[in-house]
Enzyme design. Sequence first.
Site, short mmCIF file in Angstrom:
data_model
loop_
_atom_site.label_atom_id
_atom_site.label_comp_id
_atom_site.label_asym_id
_atom_site.label_seq_id
_atom_site.Cartn_x
_atom_site.Cartn_y
_atom_site.Cartn_z
N CYS A 122 48.03 30.92 42.18
CA CYS A 122 47.24 31.32 43.17
C CYS A 122 47.16 30.30 44.18
CB CYS A 122 46.02 32.07 42.72
SG CYS A 122 46.41 33.10 41.34
N HIS A 258 41.86 32.70 48.44
CA HIS A 258 42.75 33.55 47.63
C HIS A 258 41.97 34.95 47.41
CE1 HIS A 258 44.63 34.92 44.31
NE2 HIS A 258 43.94 34.31 43.52
N ASN A 289 44.80 41.53 43.34
CA ASN A 289 45.10 39.96 43.55
C ASN A 289 46.83 39.81 43.34
OD1 ASN A 289 45.81 37.32 42.68
ND2 ASN A 289 44.08 37.22 41.25
C1 LIG Z 1 37.61 39.27 35.08
C2 LIG Z 1 36.12 39.58 35.61
C3 LIG Z 1 36.00 40.75 36.53
C4 LIG Z 1 35.45 40.33 34.38
O1 LIG Z 1 33.93 40.14 34.51
P1 LIG Z 1 32.75 39.50 33.52
O2 LIG Z 1 31.48 39.90 34.07
O3 LIG Z 1 33.03 37.97 33.73
O4 LIG Z 1 33.30 40.16 32.13
P2 LIG Z 1 32.90 39.55 30.71
O5 LIG Z 1 33.99 39.05 29.98
O6 LIG Z 1 31.69 38.51 30.77
O7 LIG Z 1 32.08 40.84 30.10
C5 LIG Z 1 31.16 41.37 30.59
C6 LIG Z 1 31.09 43.16 29.99
O8 LIG Z 1 32.04 43.57 30.70
C7 LIG Z 1 32.86 44.36 29.50
N1 LIG Z 1 34.33 44.33 30.30
C8 LIG Z 1 35.17 43.13 30.27
N2 LIG Z 1 36.11 43.56 31.03
C9 LIG Z 1 36.07 44.83 31.19
C10 LIG Z 1 36.88 45.77 32.03
N3 LIG Z 1 38.33 45.55 32.37
N4 LIG Z 1 36.67 47.25 31.95
C11 LIG Z 1 35.16 47.30 31.56
N5 LIG Z 1 34.32 46.56 31.09
C12 LIG Z 1 34.93 45.38 30.69
C13 LIG Z 1 32.80 43.44 28.70
O9 LIG Z 1 33.07 44.13 27.18
C14 LIG Z 1 31.32 42.93 28.70
O10 LIG Z 1 30.41 44.16 28.17
P3 LIG Z 1 29.18 43.95 27.44
O11 LIG Z 1 28.24 43.35 28.27
O12 LIG Z 1 28.84 45.07 26.95
O13 LIG Z 1 29.67 42.97 26.01
C15 LIG Z 1 35.56 38.29 35.97
O14 LIG Z 1 35.62 37.42 35.06
C16 LIG Z 1 36.35 37.57 37.16
O15 LIG Z 1 36.72 38.30 37.99
N6 LIG Z 1 36.50 36.38 36.89
C17 LIG Z 1 37.55 35.91 37.80
C18 LIG Z 1 39.02 35.71 37.46
C19 LIG Z 1 40.00 35.93 38.49
O16 LIG Z 1 39.75 36.30 39.79
N7 LIG Z 1 40.91 35.05 38.27
C20 LIG Z 1 42.10 35.33 38.91
C21 LIG Z 1 42.91 33.84 39.02
S1 LIG Z 1 42.05 32.92 40.14
#
Ligand SMILES: CC(C)(COP(=O)(O)OP(=O)(O)OC[C@H]1O[C@@H](n2cnc3c(N)ncnc32)[C@H](O)[C@@H]1OP(=O)(O)O)[C@@H](O)C(=O)NCCC(=O)NCCS
Length: 333
Positions: A122, A258, A289
């Site tokens: 990215c 990004h 993305n």
């Molecule tokens: C991917 C992303 C949206 C996930 O969100 P998050 O809040 O970090 O998610 P977590 O893994 O901590 O999980 C939080 C909760 O959501 C749930 N969850 C995770 N992914 C899920 C999905 N796709 N749909 C529904 N629920 C989801 C988990 O089970 C967890 O539930 P719980 O609280 O009941 O245990 C977030 O981490 C993100 O955007 N990260 C940056 C990644 C990015 O943009 N990368 C690209 C390259 S730069």
Amino acid sequence: MTTLNVRRGPEFTRILGLGVARGENAVPNDALIEPINSSDEWIRKMTGIVTRVRANEDTSVIDLSERAARDAIAQAGIDASEIDAVILSTISYPRITPGGAPVLADRLGATPAAAFDISAACAGYCYGIGQADALVRSGAARHVLVVGAEKLSDFVDPADRSISYLLGDAAGAVVIGPSDAAGIGPTVWGSDGSASELIKQDHTWLEIREDRDLPFPTLRQEGPSVFKWASFRMAPVALQAIEAAGLTPDDIDVFIPHQANLRIIDQMVKQIGLPESVVVAKDIVDSGNTSAASIPLATERVLRDGVAKSGDIALQIGFGAGLVYAAQVVVLP
Ligand SMILES: CC(C)(COP(=O)(O)OP(=O)(O)OC[C@H]1O[C@@H](n2cnc3c(N)ncnc32)[C@H](O)[C@@H]1OP(=O)(O)O)[C@@H](O)C(=O)NCCC(=O)NCCS
């Protein structure tokens, strides 16, 4: 003593032309939620994404790149034969070798330009801009085509909850060339390979060769760790790029980060201390993305929507798998 001649190029460069190609289909959240047990509300709330653009099955990374590049070259007002180097930033060209850039150069008639791929995920577009700027100023090339292009839908597992639903397919291209005034500020870039496991292809090609039961390789990420890194560690990099250009946050007209997550974008705006008057690119809502393509795509969007204009001062920053990052201030074409 024998001395060698060295080349010197023009003092300044700028973006001469921009072109984009989005995947043909806008895929809504509802089309992807079943295998990951998610919901439209969750994806909107946690990422900001409403649709992501995805290409037809028979559209390749090179097809998208060619469409974007033709528009960039036309806007630059040059002939493809005047391009001296083609840089293709991508992580989804489906061959280890040859690279996609020579194939693209040939399709465009930009031969015999130097042509090579960059694997900087990215951050690939901003890495490419940094290199193009340096190539032109050193005299190694007069016009450089930089393309950020991805067909990530070929490398996602629909049942993967970590990253699959975020990703889209698109290409964004610019032509970099000489300028009377500075149009590209210094690139601030870097990497942290100690965190290389945070976003990656799940199995290496060799692991797949050893174990034929392994599925086709797809992408995975540790979302929360990446989220924290991007939200809090990238703002200082952006500030360094502003400072390196001799500016302050008050001088920035447009912020084009990004397009990874709307919440990351909002947090970065706060951390950098950008004034409220700054236009913030949020193309992620409709395009998802698209990795190396996301910054040029978002640039095209703010220009097309009329919220930014040619000549505006834009801060752009890319960050992702590696981990790698790069930022620079540019004048919009
Ligand atoms: C991917 C992303 C949206 C996930 O969100 P998050 O809040 O970090 O998610 P977590 O893994 O901590 O999980 C939080 C909760 O959501 C749930 N969850 C995770 N992914 C899920 C999905 N796709 N749909 C529904 N629920 C989801 C988990 O089970 C967890 O539930 P719980 O609280 O009941 O245990 C977030 O981490 C993100 O955007 N990260 C940056 C990644 C990015 O943009 N990368 C690209 C390259 S730069």
